[in-house]
Write an enzyme that holds these catalytic residues in place. Structure first.
Site, PDB file in Angstrom:
ATOM      1  N   ILE A  92     -46.840  31.779  32.217  1.00 43.38           N
ATOM      2  CA  ILE A  92     -48.251  31.543  32.509  1.00 43.38           C
ATOM      3  C   ILE A  92     -48.389  30.276  33.344  1.00 43.38           C
ATOM      4  O   ILE A  92     -47.880  29.215  32.958  1.00 43.38           O
ATOM      5  CB  ILE A  92     -49.063  31.411  31.202  1.00 43.38           C
ATOM      6  CG1 ILE A  92     -48.943  32.702  30.383  1.00 43.38           C
ATOM      7  CG2 ILE A  92     -50.532  31.118  31.515  1.00 43.38           C
ATOM      8  CD1 ILE A  92     -49.649  32.641  29.053  1.00 43.38           C
ATOM      9  N   GLY A 132     -40.609  33.398  24.247  1.00 47.00           N
ATOM     10  CA  GLY A 132     -40.844  32.118  23.604  1.00 47.00           C
ATOM     11  C   GLY A 132     -41.664  31.242  24.529  1.00 47.00           C
ATOM     12  O   GLY A 132     -41.648  31.421  25.751  1.00 47.00           O
ATOM     13  N   GLY A 133     -42.414  30.289  23.960  1.00 47.69           N
ATOM     14  CA  GLY A 133     -43.283  29.469  24.792  1.00 47.69           C
ATOM     15  C   GLY A 133     -44.266  30.353  25.529  1.00 47.69           C
ATOM     16  O   GLY A 133     -44.905  31.231  24.946  1.00 47.69           O
ATOM     17  N   ASP A 134     -44.373  30.142  26.832  1.00 49.11           N
ATOM     18  CA  ASP A 134     -45.306  30.956  27.632  1.00 49.11           C
ATOM     19  C   ASP A 134     -44.558  31.979  28.471  1.00 49.11           C
ATOM     20  O   ASP A 134     -45.098  32.496  29.449  1.00 49.11           O
ATOM     21  CB  ASP A 134     -46.131  30.046  28.542  1.00 49.11           C
ATOM     22  CG  ASP A 134     -45.279  29.337  29.591  1.00 49.11           C
ATOM     23  OD1 ASP A 134     -44.111  29.042  29.288  1.00 49.11           O
ATOM     24  OD2 ASP A 134     -45.782  29.069  30.694  1.00 49.11           O
ATOM     25  N   GLU A 135     -43.335  32.314  28.105  1.00 51.40           N
ATOM     26  CA  GLU A 135     -42.501  33.204  28.906  1.00 51.40           C
ATOM     27  C   GLU A 135     -42.507  34.628  28.343  1.00 51.40           C
ATOM     28  O   GLU A 135     -42.427  34.841  27.132  1.00 51.40           O
ATOM     29  CB  GLU A 135     -41.064  32.685  28.964  1.00 51.40           C
ATOM     30  CG  GLU A 135     -40.948  31.349  29.684  1.00 51.40           C
ATOM     31  CD  GLU A 135     -39.521  30.848  29.714  1.00 51.40           C
ATOM     32  OE1 GLU A 135     -38.726  31.262  28.845  1.00 51.40           O
ATOM     33  OE2 GLU A 135     -39.206  30.042  30.606  1.00 51.40           O
TER      34      GLU A 135
END
Length: 202
Positions: A92, A132-135
């Site tokens: 994102i 994970g995270g924004d991935e």
């Protein structure tokens, strides 16, 4: 009904007309049924644990562990049938600033919205993962590079139309393709790493 020494259910058998309705052989059948039910309960618990280990709690998407397993399966299938397989990797845009300026609830809203829109936009046979995270990652069976570009553009259009309180989220998206089933899952990983290095100026 017992599983691992714990009662998880009860089986009640009644006869309103005969207190001796159930002979020992009938009770043995019931005991066998209860034992079978306990085994099914155990199998269901194991499946739930296995599923939880492969699922991202926030978005409900398969996680990176699931991606590794699915990638191996899809690469094998693509090579066996000499079919293309494409991977779209995405994150994102400006996600850190959303978290920093508006807090993690806004970031969670963005993540769940992206997950929902992407999942609704691709085919049933495609699989969307949260790394994970924004991935995110999308595995697209039987999809060559040109078709993957079209998928990427459909995703961008769908996200632009999505109702998000902070404005439509945007994704950085790159594509890797195994053409005609040639190559391996490791090559997809290497292509992914190379694209991220180029994108982030590493």
């Amino acid at each position: 009904m017992l599983y691992a020494g714990q009662v998880y259910g009860f089986l009640n058998i009644d006869s309103s007309s005969d207190v001796d309705a159930f002979a020992e052989d009938s009770l043995e059948v019931v005991r066998a049924f209860a034992a079978r039910a306990a085994l099914l309960h155990g199998a269901n618990l194991r499946e739930q644990i296995h599923l939880a280990a492969r699922t991202d709690l926030l978005t409900g998407l398969p996680n990176r562990r699931a991606f590794t397993w699915t990638l191996e399966r899809e690469v094998s299938r693509a090579r066996r049938h000499a079919e293309p397989l494409s991977l779209i990797v995405a994150d994102i845009r400006r996600f850190k600033s959303v978290n920093d300026q508006l807090g993690h609830p806004a970031g969670d809203e963005a993540l769940t919205l992206v997950a929902r829109v992407v999942r609704a936009t691709v085919r049933t046979e495609d699989t969307v993962f949260r790394w994970g995270g924004d991935e995110f990652a999308l595995l697209l069976p039987r999809t060559d590079a040109a078709a993957a570009v079209l998928v990427r553009e459909r995703l961008r259009a769908a996200l632009r139309a999505a109702p998000f309180t902070l404005g439509p989220p945007e994704l950085n998206m790159d594509i890797a393709t195994l053409a005609g089933g040639q190559g391996s899952g490791e090559q997809v990983h290497e292509a992914d790493a190379a694209m991220y290095r180029e994108k982030r100026g590493a």
